[in-house]
Design a protein around this motif. Structure first.
Motif, PDB file in Angstrom:
ATOM      1  N   ASN A 187      17.351 -45.250  14.447  1.00  0.00           N
ATOM      2  CA  ASN A 187      18.693 -45.633  14.016  1.00  0.00           C
ATOM      3  C   ASN A 187      18.645 -46.080  12.554  1.00  0.00           C
ATOM      4  O   ASN A 187      17.772 -46.865  12.161  1.00  0.00           O
ATOM      5  N   GLN A 188      19.578 -45.590  11.744  1.00  0.00           N
ATOM      6  CA  GLN A 188      19.518 -45.844  10.305  1.00  0.00           C
ATOM      7  C   GLN A 188      19.723 -47.329   9.954  1.00  0.00           C
ATOM      8  O   GLN A 188      19.121 -47.831   9.008  1.00  0.00           O
ATOM      9  N   GLY A 189      20.542 -48.011  10.734  1.00  0.00           N
ATOM     10  CA  GLY A 189      20.708 -49.441  10.507  1.00  0.00           C
ATOM     11  C   GLY A 189      19.417 -50.183  10.780  1.00  0.00           C
ATOM     12  O   GLY A 189      18.985 -51.047   9.997  1.00  0.00           O
ATOM     13  N   TYR A 190      18.767 -49.849  11.888  1.00  0.00           N
ATOM     14  CA  TYR A 190      17.496 -50.490  12.271  1.00  0.00           C
ATOM     15  C   TYR A 190      16.425 -50.227  11.209  1.00  0.00           C
ATOM     16  O   TYR A 190      15.691 -51.136  10.800  1.00  0.00           O
ATOM     17  N   LEU A 191      16.340 -48.978  10.730  1.00  0.00           N
ATOM     18  CA  LEU A 191      15.346 -48.623   9.715  1.00  0.00           C
ATOM     19  C   LEU A 191      15.603 -49.348   8.395  1.00  0.00           C
ATOM     20  O   LEU A 191      14.667 -49.827   7.745  1.00  0.00           O
ATOM     21  N   CYS A 192      16.875 -49.445   8.003  1.00  0.00           N
ATOM     22  CA  CYS A 192      17.205 -50.151   6.760  1.00  0.00           C
ATOM     23  C   CYS A 192      16.819 -51.630   6.869  1.00  0.00           C
ATOM     24  O   CYS A 192      16.331 -52.223   5.905  1.00  0.00           O
TER      25      CYS A 192
ATOM     26  N   ILE B 120      -1.908 -51.713  -0.134  1.00  0.00           N
ATOM     27  CA  ILE B 120      -2.017 -50.491   0.674  1.00  0.00           C
ATOM     28  C   ILE B 120      -1.310 -50.680   2.013  1.00  0.00           C
ATOM     29  O   ILE B 120      -0.604 -49.785   2.500  1.00  0.00           O
ATOM     30  N   PHE B 121      -1.478 -51.865   2.599  1.00  0.00           N
ATOM     31  CA  PHE B 121      -0.844 -52.196   3.879  1.00  0.00           C
ATOM     32  C   PHE B 121       0.674 -52.061   3.789  1.00  0.00           C
ATOM     33  O   PHE B 121       1.310 -51.400   4.616  1.00  0.00           O
ATOM     34  N   TYR B 122       1.272 -52.668   2.759  1.00  0.00           N
ATOM     35  CA  TYR B 122       2.727 -52.604   2.593  1.00  0.00           C
ATOM     36  C   TYR B 122       3.194 -51.192   2.254  1.00  0.00           C
ATOM     37  O   TYR B 122       4.249 -50.748   2.710  1.00  0.00           O
ATOM     38  N   GLU B 123       2.429 -50.486   1.442  1.00  0.00           N
ATOM     39  CA  GLU B 123       2.817 -49.136   1.035  1.00  0.00           C
ATOM     40  C   GLU B 123       2.871 -48.203   2.241  1.00  0.00           C
ATOM     41  O   GLU B 123       3.769 -47.353   2.358  1.00  0.00           O
ATOM     42  N   LYS B 124       1.927 -48.369   3.158  1.00  0.00           N
ATOM     43  CA  LYS B 124       1.898 -47.531   4.363  1.00  0.00           C
ATOM     44  C   LYS B 124       3.139 -47.788   5.225  1.00  0.00           C
ATOM     45  O   LYS B 124       3.744 -46.845   5.750  1.00  0.00           O
ATOM     46  N   ILE B 125       3.490 -49.066   5.378  1.00  0.00           N
ATOM     47  CA  ILE B 125       4.672 -49.388   6.193  1.00  0.00           C
ATOM     48  C   ILE B 125       5.935 -48.860   5.527  1.00  0.00           C
ATOM     49  O   ILE B 125       6.805 -48.282   6.197  1.00  0.00           O
ATOM     50  N   LYS B 126       6.050 -49.046   4.211  1.00  0.00           N
ATOM     51  CA  LYS B 126       7.218 -48.530   3.485  1.00  0.00           C
ATOM     52  C   LYS B 126       7.359 -47.030   3.706  1.00  0.00           C
ATOM     53  O   LYS B 126       8.445 -46.532   3.999  1.00  0.00           O
ATOM     54  N   GLN B 127       6.244 -46.308   3.572  1.00  0.00           N
ATOM     55  CA  GLN B 127       6.298 -44.855   3.692  1.00  0.00           C
ATOM     56  C   GLN B 127       6.648 -44.427   5.104  1.00  0.00           C
ATOM     57  O   GLN B 127       7.414 -43.478   5.311  1.00  0.00           O
TER      58      GLN B 127
ATOM     59  N   ILE C  29      10.459 -44.952   5.319  1.00  0.00           N
ATOM     60  CA  ILE C  29      11.224 -44.050   4.448  1.00  0.00           C
ATOM     61  C   ILE C  29      11.156 -42.612   4.947  1.00  0.00           C
ATOM     62  O   ILE C  29      12.122 -41.848   4.802  1.00  0.00           O
ATOM     63  N   ASP C  30      10.037 -42.239   5.571  1.00  0.00           N
ATOM     64  CA  ASP C  30       9.909 -40.873   6.111  1.00  0.00           C
ATOM     65  C   ASP C  30      10.958 -40.585   7.182  1.00  0.00           C
ATOM     66  O   ASP C  30      11.274 -39.418   7.454  1.00  0.00           O
TER      67      ASP C  30
ATOM     68  N   ALA D  41      16.954 -36.809   4.300  1.00  0.00           N
ATOM     69  CA  ALA D  41      16.797 -36.345   2.913  1.00  0.00           C
ATOM     70  C   ALA D  41      18.037 -36.639   2.084  1.00  0.00           C
ATOM     71  O   ALA D  41      17.968 -36.731   0.841  1.00  0.00           O
ATOM     72  N   THR D  42      19.184 -36.794   2.735  1.00  0.00           N
ATOM     73  CA  THR D  42      20.427 -37.090   2.021  1.00  0.00           C
ATOM     74  C   THR D  42      20.450 -38.515   1.468  1.00  0.00           C
ATOM     75  O   THR D  42      21.320 -38.867   0.684  1.00  0.00           O
ATOM     76  N   GLY D  43      19.495 -39.337   1.898  1.00  0.00           N
ATOM     77  CA  GLY D  43      19.402 -40.698   1.357  1.00  0.00           C
ATOM     78  C   GLY D  43      19.896 -41.765   2.318  1.00  0.00           C
ATOM     79  O   GLY D  43      20.203 -41.486   3.485  1.00  0.00           O
TER      80      GLY D  43
END
Length: 328
Positions: free
Chosen positions: A219-224, A281-288, A291-292, A296-298
């Motif tokens: 869900n986009q709200g949950y992910l945000c 590295i830990f935070y970057e992995k979670i962010k990615q 975001i994945d 693609a529309t943002g």
């Protein structure tokens, strides 16, 4: 009168309503049900050293009845009568009759719906109506809730029906009103439990919100909300402040597309200040990972009220997951 004479009876007040309840028998299960109802709804004058113990005992009682450990028969009934003053008369405004086991099932569903992860050592299960109503008022007082809300919440618990929209919307309003105040914790566990319970009941046939972090929830709200929690934690670790949360949470929860580019840019500067490379590295992995899952529309231009609730749950789940990993 015959039913009242057959079993014992009790009563409690909710606003200008009086609820009278009694069991049809004097069995151990019936007596424990009557006693537990007062504890669940918080109507007791006793000073409790450990309020959690009371709530946990209530859960044990209803679990025992529902599972059959505490014996009941099909003839064991439970009655609830709602009364209200009407000029010189008393009006009947509510009536419920069901088996003890069925009533126990409805109470247990309330426990399950309100259950949410709590990593605090003195964690408290926010199950009682007083805690629920205190969470959505300005000064944390049950008496300040809108007049009809307590009665509506009680009926939702007793009937197993969706919690009132006014409970959910008041919860969202309090979070938004307090999110910019550094002296107040807007994302309180009681509010998260209410949002989870409301959304899960109203969307009964759709994917449910879990008790703890759910990486499969797209869900986009949950992910945000999850992503915002990561950016907030990065700033907290880097600068020991949470200005992102204070300045941007309301906008991020309602119109993500308008602010996430800005706070992602800010976060990159905060990331540079982290001395610990493994932490970066830990935070970057979670962010990615998060975001994945964003299309693609943002980021969404707008989140409706239900998805705003999911945003706050996503934020809370991700924060609690950080604390869990730290403890591990």
């Amino acid at each position: 009168n015959a039913m009242l004479q057959k079993g014992s009876h009790n009563k409690f007040g909710v606003g200008n309503r009086t609820f009278v309840f009694w069991a049809s028998s004097n069995t151990d299960a019936a007596e424990q049900t009557e006693e537990s109802l007062f504890d669940l709804l918080g109507f007791t004058d006793e000073e409790q050293d450990d309020p959690n113990a009371k709530i946990n005992q209530v859960r044990k009682v209803f679990t025992s009845i529902y599972s059959g450990t505490l014996k009941t028969s099909l003839d064991d009934r439970f009655y609830i009568l709602g009364l209200a003053p009407n000029s010189a008369r008393i009006a009947v405004v509510y009536w419920s009759e069901c088996s003890l086991k069925e009533f126990a099932g409805k109470i247990l569903r309330h426990f399950d719906d309100m259950e949410i992860i709590d990593t605090r050592k003195d964690g408290k299960p926010y199950m009682g109506i007083k805690d629920m109503l205190a969470a959505i008022t300005l000064n944390g007082k049950q008496s300040e809730a809108t007049p009809n809300l307590p009665e509506a919440v009680v009926k939702s618990i007793f009937q197993g029906t969706p919690y009132p929209f006014t409970l959910f919307s008041a919860c969202i309003r309090r979070i938004r009103a307090e999110s910019g105040n550094k002296d107040k914790n807007a994302i309180r566990i009681a509010r998260m439990a209410i949002i989870k319970a409301y959304l899960n009941r109203i969307n009964d046939n759709n994917k449910k919100i879990d008790t703890m972090l759910d990486k499969s929830n797209t869900n986009q709200g949950y992910l945000c909300g999850r992503l915002f929690a990561v950016l907030d934690k990065i700033q907290e670790d880097a600068n020991r402040i949470s200005s992102i949360r204070e300045r941007y949470m309301n906008a991020a929860s309602a119109t993500p597309a308008s602010v996430f580019a800005t706070i992602l840019n800010l976060s990159s500067h905060h990331m540079e200040k982290l001395a610990n490379e493994s932490r970066r590295i830990f935070y970057e992995k979670i962010k990615q990972e998060i975001i994945d899952k964003i299309p693609a529309t943002g980021f969404p231009a707008h989140l409706d009220l239900q998805d705003q609730g999911r945003f706050f749950i996503g934020y809370y789940h991700q924060r609690q997951d950080f604390f869990t990993k730290k403890e591990d």
